[in-house]
Design a protein around this motif. Structure first.
Motif, PDB file in Angstrom:
ATOM      1  N   LEU A   6      41.463  42.355  49.306  1.00  0.00           N
ATOM      2  CA  LEU A   6      41.646  43.559  48.622  1.00  0.00           C
ATOM      3  C   LEU A   6      40.646  43.802  47.353  1.00  0.00           C
ATOM      4  CD1 LEU A   6      45.284  42.869  47.821  1.00  0.00           C
ATOM      5  CD2 LEU A   6      44.435  44.982  49.364  1.00  0.00           C
ATOM      6  N   PRO A   7      40.498  44.964  46.873  1.00  0.00           N
ATOM      7  CA  PRO A   7      39.760  45.133  45.564  1.00  0.00           C
ATOM      8  C   PRO A   7      40.212  44.270  44.479  1.00  0.00           C
ATOM      9  CG  PRO A   7      40.352  47.249  46.439  1.00  0.00           C
ATOM     10  CD  PRO A   7      41.150  46.389  47.266  1.00  0.00           C
ATOM     11  N   ASP A   8      39.306  43.708  43.501  1.00  0.00           N
ATOM     12  CA  ASP A   8      39.837  43.134  42.424  1.00  0.00           C
ATOM     13  C   ASP A   8      40.762  43.519  41.590  1.00  0.00           C
ATOM     14  OD1 ASP A   8      38.171  41.107  43.601  1.00  0.00           O
ATOM     15  OD2 ASP A   8      36.666  40.835  41.865  1.00  0.00           O
ATOM     16  N   ALA A   9      40.595  44.959  41.497  1.00  0.00           N
ATOM     17  CA  ALA A   9      41.424  45.879  40.731  1.00  0.00           C
ATOM     18  C   ALA A   9      41.407  47.316  41.418  1.00  0.00           C
ATOM     19  CB  ALA A   9      41.039  46.072  39.280  1.00  0.00           C
ATOM     20  N   VAL A  10      42.675  48.006  41.239  1.00  0.00           N
ATOM     21  CA  VAL A  10      42.721  49.450  41.571  1.00  0.00           C
ATOM     22  C   VAL A  10      42.986  50.286  40.573  1.00  0.00           C
ATOM     23  CG1 VAL A  10      43.634  50.708  43.152  1.00  0.00           C
ATOM     24  CG2 VAL A  10      43.405  48.392  43.936  1.00  0.00           C
ATOM     25  N   LEU A  11      42.281  51.417  40.361  1.00  0.00           N
ATOM     26  CA  LEU A  11      42.475  52.589  39.586  1.00  0.00           C
ATOM     27  C   LEU A  11      42.830  53.574  40.229  1.00  0.00           C
ATOM     28  CD1 LEU A  11      39.253  51.923  37.247  1.00  0.00           C
ATOM     29  CD2 LEU A  11      41.845  51.088  36.729  1.00  0.00           C
TER      30      LEU A  11
END
Length: 225
Positions: A6-11
């Motif tokens: 997964l991405p490290d964070a999602v905006l």
């Protein structure tokens, strides 16, 4: 293994991506029409314009008005919308499972929207997201807004995560342009608001997704370097 991919964070964009806000916008537009002795418009007539912003919605509600009139009516539209804020909207189906998946994997998520802060921030407790949303950047947080990449870069800095380790999800071309400018992998939210003339395939997003629940699977996200 799934969390590692997964991405490290999602905006996320807000309107048309996380939030089906069109019913609130419709109520605002119809309040303006009523004040001008004009019959209500239908949700299907306004819905495609929502992600284009207040000016586009005013033009849809009042076809043929000139640019100066439209500009003068923006404060009235925003005030009408503020009066309806959160009364009719809801998260798109599949968003809550997606947010829960990210949270369970320890991945922070946030919002970068062109909606002004005075309209975006009050929605968070209404939706139960006040404690869950790690960062919120509004359309007036910085001197510029999307498609400028600066709001996305600002959000990534607040999270302390490099832009290329994040992903941005949005339903409008401006979202994808901003992501490209920020060096951030992009996801086109096909479930959102689009005009019939929009071609999301031409926006060159990294992936296009029909349903938020697809993003509960790590393989649906843009490949990580």
């Amino acid at each position: 293994m799934m969390a590692a991919r997964l991405p490290d964070a999602v905006l996320f964009d807000l309107d048309g991506t996380l939030l089906d806000s069109a019913p609130d916008m419709l109520a605002a537009a119809n309040a303006m029409r009523a004040r001008r002795q004009t019959a209500p418009m239908l949700l299907a007539e306004l819905r495609p314009h929502v992600s284009k912003g207040a000016r586009a919605m005013i033009s849809a509600a009042f076809p043929g008005i000139d640019e100066a009139t439209r500009e003068a009516w923006v404060p009235e539209f925003l005030a009408s919308y503020q009066a309806e804020l959160g009364r009719h909207c809801s998260a798109f189906e599949g968003i809550e499972p997606l947010l829960s998946t990210l949270e369970a994997a320890g991945r922070p998520w946030g919002i970068v929207t062109n909606k002004p802060e005075f309209l975006a921030i009050p929605l968070m407790p209404m939706l139960g997201w006040q404690e869950r949303c790690a960062v919120l950047v509004g359309g007036d947080t910085l001197p510029v807004r999307k498609p400028d990449p600066a709001p996305l870069l600002h959000a990534a800095r607040i999270l302390g995560i490099e832009p290329e380790r994040c992903a941005y999800v949005g339903d409008d071309e401006r979202d994808i342009v901003a992501a490209h400018g920020a060096g951030m992998p992009s996801v086109v939210a096909l479930w959102g608001y689009r005009l019939s003339t929009d071609d999301p395939f031409a926006w060159r997003g990294d992936v296009l997704v029909e349903d938020p629940r697809q993003l509960c699977e790590a393989a649906a996200w843009p490949a990580r370097n």
